[in-house]
Design an enzyme around this catalytic site. Structure first.
Site, short mmCIF file in Angstrom:
data_model
loop_
_atom_site.label_atom_id
_atom_site.label_comp_id
_atom_site.label_asym_id
_atom_site.label_seq_id
_atom_site.Cartn_x
_atom_site.Cartn_y
_atom_site.Cartn_z
N ASP A 199 -3.74 12.88 8.71
CA ASP A 199 -2.86 11.88 9.30
C ASP A 199 -2.96 10.63 8.42
O ASP A 199 -3.94 10.45 7.70
CB ASP A 199 -3.36 11.58 10.73
CG ASP A 199 -2.67 10.40 11.35
OD1 ASP A 199 -1.42 10.37 11.34
OD2 ASP A 199 -3.37 9.49 11.85
N ASP A 250 -1.51 6.99 9.54
CA ASP A 250 -1.65 5.74 10.29
C ASP A 250 -2.91 5.71 11.15
O ASP A 250 -3.16 6.64 11.92
CB ASP A 250 -0.42 5.52 11.19
CG ASP A 250 0.78 5.10 10.37
OD1 ASP A 250 0.85 3.92 10.00
OD2 ASP A 250 1.63 5.97 10.09
MG LIG Z 1 -2.67 8.13 13.37
#
Ligand SMILES: [Mg+2]
Length: 231
Positions: A9, A11
């Site tokens: 991932d 963010d």
């Molecule tokens: Mg995230």
């Protein structure tokens, strides 16, 4: 056995998105002549979170929230501003603002010698592409799958399927999904049938899906990857 493929991932896992959002938000409102941006940020955050949750449930597309979040804030706080213009400036600011968490590059340098790395992110294409280019992330990740480009979002299996196809279909048993979100990253990994590692820097208590591994600092990931599912 060690993990040989890692899906990341972006963010709040690699990127300090909180700082990115706060800086872009303040600049966007100031540019629109609103000089007390802090008074509006918590409401914006609430609206933004609920819209991304709708994206995760497949109810709206990522691109739908780009302007909607600003329309809702303008209406709720009766701001004298154009939501379209705010949305445009904010997206530009998000791309330009925000850094990787300290130590992230060292971890990626190390892991990239041990495993194939892919990026699987729920986000707007124009935001993520600008960040990825600015931060030099292409050299670590192949493929880079952005929900705003492919039209499917975590936790749906389709976005993992796209990444897997581009990776040449590695063994699922030796693949790990790493992220901060229980609802998108961990649930997504579970849906797809791969191991997961929850990045949980504030040591929150999970009320949702159970990850295979949990780390509080990204540097712990090197050991998790070496030990594999017996970690
Ligand atoms: Mg995230």
């Amino acid at each position: 056995m060690a993990y040989t493929t890692i899906l990341f991932d972006l963010d709040h896992t690699l990127l300090d998105s909180q700082a990115s959002e706060a800086r872009a938000f303040n600049a966007t409102l100031r540019e629109a002549g609103i000089d007390n941006p802090q008074e509006h940020f918590s409401e914006y955050t609430r609206i933004n979170r609920s819209l991304w949750a709708a994206v995760e449930r497949g109810e709206i597309a990522p691109n739908d929230l780009r302007v909607t979040r600003w329309e809702r804030l303008v209406s709720k706080h009766e701001l004298d501003a154009d939501a379209q213009i705010l949305a445009q400036r904010y997206v530009r600011g998000l791309g330009e603002e925000g850094d990787l968490y300290p130590g992230t590059v060292a971890v990626l340098d190390e892991l990239s010698t041990r495993a194939a790395l892919a990026l699987v992110t729920n986000g707007l294409a124009e935001v993520q592409r600008r960040r990825i280019a600015r931060l030099g992330l292409e050299r670590y990740f192949d493929p880079i799958v952005i929900s705003g480009e492919v039209g499917v979002s975590k936790p749906a299996v389709e976005i993992f399927e796209l990444a897997f196809r581009a990776l040449g279909r590695p063994a699922k048993t030796r693949t790990l999904m790493v992220g901060d979100s229980l609802t998108s990253d961990i649930q997504g990994g579970i849906n797809f049938g791969i191991d997961t590692c929850w990045y949980n820097p504030r040591s929150a208590t999970s009320t949702g899906p159970r990850s295979t591994h949990e780390i509080a600092d990204l540097s712990e990931l090197v050991e998790v990857v070496s030990n594999g599912d017996h970690g």
